[in-house]
Design a protein around this motif. Sequence first.
Motif, PDB file in Angstrom:
ATOM      1  N   SER A 129       0.797  -1.234   0.000  1.00 51.83           N
ATOM      2  CA  SER A 129       0.000   0.000   0.000  1.00 51.83           C
ATOM      3  C   SER A 129       0.827   1.280   0.000  1.00 51.83           C
ATOM      4  O   SER A 129       0.499   2.209  -0.734  1.00 51.83           O
ATOM      5  N   PRO A 130       1.894   1.376   0.806  1.00 49.67           N
ATOM      6  CA  PRO A 130       2.680   2.625   0.775  1.00 49.67           C
ATOM      7  C   PRO A 130       3.265   2.920  -0.613  1.00 49.67           C
ATOM      8  O   PRO A 130       3.250   4.068  -1.057  1.00 49.67           O
ATOM      9  N   ALA A 131       3.760   1.902  -1.304  1.00 49.58           N
ATOM     10  CA  ALA A 131       4.327   2.119  -2.635  1.00 49.58           C
ATOM     11  C   ALA A 131       3.237   2.523  -3.624  1.00 49.58           C
ATOM     12  O   ALA A 131       3.431   3.427  -4.433  1.00 49.58           O
ATOM     13  N   LYS A 132       2.089   1.866  -3.554  1.00 51.90           N
ATOM     14  CA  LYS A 132       0.983   2.207  -4.450  1.00 51.90           C
ATOM     15  C   LYS A 132       0.537   3.653  -4.237  1.00 51.90           C
ATOM     16  O   LYS A 132       0.278   4.379  -5.188  1.00 51.90           O
ATOM     17  N   LYS A 133       0.490   4.064  -2.975  1.00 59.03           N
ATOM     18  CA  LYS A 133       0.108   5.446  -2.648  1.00 59.03           C
ATOM     19  C   LYS A 133       1.143   6.427  -3.212  1.00 59.03           C
ATOM     20  O   LYS A 133       0.785   7.463  -3.777  1.00 59.03           O
ATOM     21  N   LEU A 134       2.418   6.099  -3.063  1.00 58.81           N
ATOM     22  CA  LEU A 134       3.496   6.936  -3.596  1.00 58.81           C
ATOM     23  C   LEU A 134       3.354   7.094  -5.108  1.00 58.81           C
ATOM     24  O   LEU A 134       3.369   8.211  -5.628  1.00 58.81           O
ATOM     25  N   TYR A 135       3.223   5.988  -5.814  1.00 60.96           N
ATOM     26  CA  TYR A 135       3.148   6.059  -7.273  1.00 60.96           C
ATOM     27  C   TYR A 135       1.911   6.820  -7.726  1.00 60.96           C
ATOM     28  O   TYR A 135       1.976   7.606  -8.673  1.00 60.96           O
ATOM     29  N   SER A 136       0.796   6.600  -7.068  1.00 56.95           N
ATOM     30  CA  SER A 136      -0.425   7.342  -7.414  1.00 56.95           C
ATOM     31  C   SER A 136      -0.230   8.837  -7.191  1.00 56.95           C
ATOM     32  O   SER A 136      -0.695   9.654  -7.981  1.00 56.95           O
ATOM     33  N   SER A 137       0.481   9.201  -6.119  1.00 61.69           N
ATOM     34  CA  SER A 137       0.716  10.622  -5.833  1.00 61.69           C
ATOM     35  C   SER A 137       1.621  11.268  -6.883  1.00 61.69           C
ATOM     36  O   SER A 137       1.640  12.481  -7.018  1.00 61.69           O
ATOM     37  N   GLU A 139       1.189  10.626 -10.022  1.00 60.63           N
ATOM     38  CA  GLU A 139       0.337  10.603 -11.221  1.00 60.63           C
ATOM     39  C   GLU A 139       0.382   9.311 -12.029  1.00 60.63           C
ATOM     40  O   GLU A 139      -0.093   9.269 -13.161  1.00 60.63           O
ATOM     41  N   PHE A 140       0.972   8.235 -11.482  1.00 57.16           N
ATOM     42  CA  PHE A 140       0.906   6.940 -12.155  1.00 57.16           C
ATOM     43  C   PHE A 140      -0.514   6.400 -12.014  1.00 57.16           C
ATOM     44  O   PHE A 140      -1.160   6.591 -10.991  1.00 57.16           O
ATOM     45  N   GLU A 141      -0.973   5.716 -13.061  1.00 59.29           N
ATOM     46  CA  GLU A 141      -2.319   5.152 -13.066  1.00 59.29           C
ATOM     47  C   GLU A 141      -2.248   3.646 -13.290  1.00 59.29           C
ATOM     48  O   GLU A 141      -1.448   3.173 -14.107  1.00 59.29           O
ATOM     49  N   ILE A 142      -3.101   2.913 -12.575  1.00 63.53           N
ATOM     50  CA  ILE A 142      -3.175   1.462 -12.750  1.00 63.53           C
ATOM     51  C   ILE A 142      -3.864   1.170 -14.075  1.00 63.53           C
ATOM     52  O   ILE A 142      -4.906   1.744 -14.381  1.00 63.53           O
ATOM     53  N   PHE A 143      -3.280   0.269 -14.873  1.00 63.97           N
ATOM     54  CA  PHE A 143      -3.935  -0.123 -16.115  1.00 63.97           C
ATOM     55  C   PHE A 143      -4.158  -1.622 -16.192  1.00 63.97           C
ATOM     56  O   PHE A 143      -4.757  -2.118 -17.145  1.00 63.97           O
ATOM     57  N   GLY A 144      -3.710  -2.355 -15.195  1.00 61.30           N
ATOM     58  CA  GLY A 144      -3.940  -3.791 -15.217  1.00 61.30           C
ATOM     59  C   GLY A 144      -3.458  -4.458 -13.954  1.00 61.30           C
ATOM     60  O   GLY A 144      -2.667  -3.895 -13.189  1.00 61.30           O
ATOM     61  N   LYS A 145      -3.970  -5.656 -13.728  1.00 65.68           N
ATOM     62  CA  LYS A 145      -3.577  -6.442 -12.564  1.00 65.68           C
ATOM     63  C   LYS A 145      -3.193  -7.834 -13.044  1.00 65.68           C
ATOM     64  O   LYS A 145      -3.917  -8.454 -13.825  1.00 65.68           O
ATOM     65  N   GLU A 146      -2.040  -8.285 -12.619  1.00 64.97           N
ATOM     66  CA  GLU A 146      -1.553  -9.606 -12.971  1.00 64.97           C
ATOM     67  C   GLU A 146      -1.674 -10.502 -11.745  1.00 64.97           C
ATOM     68  O   GLU A 146      -0.970 -10.299 -10.751  1.00 64.97           O
ATOM     69  N   LYS A 147      -2.578 -11.450 -11.812  1.00 67.03           N
ATOM     70  CA  LYS A 147      -2.780 -12.368 -10.691  1.00 67.03           C
ATOM     71  C   LYS A 147      -1.646 -13.371 -10.638  1.00 67.03           C
ATOM     72  O   LYS A 147      -1.143 -13.817 -11.669  1.00 67.03           O
ATOM     73  N   HIS A 161      -0.012  -3.156 -12.654  1.00 68.43           N
ATOM     74  CA  HIS A 161       0.805  -2.478 -13.657  1.00 68.43           C
ATOM     75  C   HIS A 161       0.340  -1.039 -13.715  1.00 68.43           C
ATOM     76  O   HIS A 161      -0.865  -0.758 -13.774  1.00 68.43           O
ATOM     77  N   MET A 162       1.310  -0.120 -13.670  1.00 70.72           N
ATOM     78  CA  MET A 162       0.998   1.302 -13.652  1.00 70.72           C
ATOM     79  C   MET A 162       1.752   2.013 -14.766  1.00 70.72           C
ATOM     80  O   MET A 162       2.831   1.562 -15.181  1.00 70.72           O
ATOM     81  N   VAL A 163       1.198   3.139 -15.215  1.00 76.97           N
ATOM     82  CA  VAL A 163       1.832   3.919 -16.279  1.00 76.97           C
ATOM     83  C   VAL A 163       1.676   5.403 -15.980  1.00 76.97           C
ATOM     84  O   VAL A 163       0.677   5.828 -15.374  1.00 76.97           O
TER      85      VAL A 163
END
Length: 166
Positions: A129-137, A139-147, A161-163
């Motif tokens: 969660s901390p890394a996801k929050k950092l990347y979102s802050s 401006e990275f956006e999630i475009f897919g999830k690899e199970k 996966h974020m871009v």
Amino acid sequence: MKIRQLNPTDAEEYLSIRLEALKDSPYAFASSYEEEKNQSAEKYKNRFDSPVSSFTFGAFEDSQLVGVVTLVKQQLFKLRHRASIVAMYIKPEKRGNGIGKALVSNVIQKAQKLDGIEQIYLTVVTTNSPAKKLYSSCEFEIFGKEKRALKLDNTYYDEEHMVLFL
């Protein structure tokens, strides 16, 4: 705190923090400590000596390397407009102090200066969660999830996966 691109004289310290990262957060990296523990600093000296497709940045506090991140340019003709963030790590005791944001910001600035780079990709374990929050802050956006992207000791980890479009 000072952030700068690493050079050959940083190779030993980089190898040390890389191995620490693989031990501390084995679920966060595709590579493992067992696979890299016998690497020599020479590998990184060579990589840092002539950065053409890979650029590694370090965060230093009191001249100690406390965080790292690498930007890798894609080399294939049809993918040359892309780069990826890999090998991001902050020492646990230094997390939550803005070091990650500063490193990612430096990588984004570097990518913007590289000829032809239009977008930056990264993957992050869904439970980080901390890394996801950092990347979102940043401006990275999630475009897919690899199970079940990673498997460690019979436990699977999903990745998002974020871009970031520059």
